[in-house]
Enzyme design. Sequence first.
Site, short mmCIF file in Angstrom:
data_model
loop_
_atom_site.label_atom_id
_atom_site.label_comp_id
_atom_site.label_asym_id
_atom_site.label_seq_id
_atom_site.Cartn_x
_atom_site.Cartn_y
_atom_site.Cartn_z
N ASN A 43 0.84 -1.20 0.00
CA ASN A 43 0.00 0.00 0.00
C ASN A 43 0.87 1.25 0.00
O ASN A 43 1.96 1.28 0.60
CB ASN A 43 -1.02 -0.01 1.14
CG ASN A 43 -0.44 -0.29 2.51
OD1 ASN A 43 0.53 -1.03 2.65
ND2 ASN A 43 -1.03 0.30 3.53
N GLU A 45 0.33 5.21 0.72
CA GLU A 45 -0.58 6.24 1.22
C GLU A 45 -0.16 7.62 0.73
O GLU A 45 0.87 7.78 0.07
CB GLU A 45 -0.65 6.15 2.75
CG GLU A 45 -1.17 4.80 3.19
CD GLU A 45 -1.43 4.68 4.67
OE1 GLU A 45 -0.95 5.51 5.46
OE2 GLU A 45 -2.15 3.72 5.05
N CYS A 54 -4.08 0.59 -2.41
CA CYS A 54 -3.88 -0.64 -1.64
C CYS A 54 -2.80 -1.52 -2.26
O CYS A 54 -2.47 -1.40 -3.45
CB CYS A 54 -5.17 -1.45 -1.60
SG CYS A 54 -6.56 -0.65 -0.80
N GLU A 56 -3.01 -4.59 -3.11
CA GLU A 56 -3.51 -5.46 -4.19
C GLU A 56 -3.49 -4.73 -5.53
O GLU A 56 -3.07 -5.30 -6.56
CB GLU A 56 -4.95 -5.90 -3.89
CG GLU A 56 -5.08 -6.78 -2.64
CD GLU A 56 -5.31 -5.98 -1.35
OE1 GLU A 56 -4.82 -4.84 -1.24
OE2 GLU A 56 -5.98 -6.53 -0.47
N CYS A 87 -10.39 -5.08 -0.41
CA CYS A 87 -11.48 -4.09 -0.40
C CYS A 87 -12.25 -4.13 -1.73
O CYS A 87 -11.79 -4.71 -2.72
CB CYS A 87 -10.93 -2.69 -0.13
SG CYS A 87 -10.27 -1.84 -1.57
N CYS A 90 -10.40 -2.85 -4.88
CA CYS A 90 -9.38 -3.80 -5.37
C CYS A 90 -10.03 -5.00 -6.05
O CYS A 90 -9.51 -5.51 -7.04
CB CYS A 90 -8.47 -4.24 -4.23
SG CYS A 90 -7.33 -2.93 -3.75
N1 THU Z 1 -5.13 -1.59 2.53
C1 THU Z 1 -4.54 -2.43 1.64
O1 THU Z 1 -3.44 -2.15 1.14
N2 THU Z 1 -5.19 -3.56 1.30
C2 THU Z 1 -6.33 -4.00 1.87
O2 THU Z 1 -6.81 -5.08 1.53
C3 THU Z 1 -6.99 -3.17 2.90
C4 THU Z 1 -6.44 -1.82 3.08
C5 THU Z 1 -4.40 -0.39 2.96
C6 THU Z 1 -4.95 0.92 2.53
C7 THU Z 1 -4.43 1.83 3.62
O3 THU Z 1 -3.10 2.21 3.30
C8 THU Z 1 -4.38 0.95 4.85
O4 THU Z 1 -4.37 -0.37 4.37
C9 THU Z 1 -5.53 1.15 5.80
O5 THU Z 1 -6.75 1.05 5.15
#
Ligand code: THU
Length: 131
Positions: A43, A45, A54, A56, A87, A90
Amino acid sequence: QIDWKMLADRAWAARKNAYAPYSKFFVGAALATESGEIFTGCNVENASYGLTICAERSAIFAMVAGGANRPRAIAIYTPTSKPTAPCGACRQVLREFGRDLMVLSFCEGGGELTTSLASLLPEAFGPENLG
Ligand code: THU
């Protein structure tokens, strides 16, 4: 014949590259293509929170950027007590390339969830629905 152990190891390693200073939720993903190539994602941010991507989707984009487009399996690591499924956003992006994608979620707590994209996103809209 997916080497799930290897794929999970790659996802576990990829989490270290996560850029997650806001949530501190470090996620790693690794996908295997039909031809056996491996691409990883984490991920990423942003100070403008909603622009976060994310792990994925990051793995899917790495695959496309790497010249591949047929993912077969994806392993996802989350720092949680129970495994977490991808999510909704994704799921739709995975669906673009991975109609028959196999999904393994695993986590810090040790549990695993093995499922398929078809189960996670039934009756999906996909590229075959256009024109
Ligand atoms: N996140 C992912 O990378 N994958 C997931 O399946 C769920 C959420 C990340 C997004 C964000 O950076 C952090 O997790 C919190 O939501």
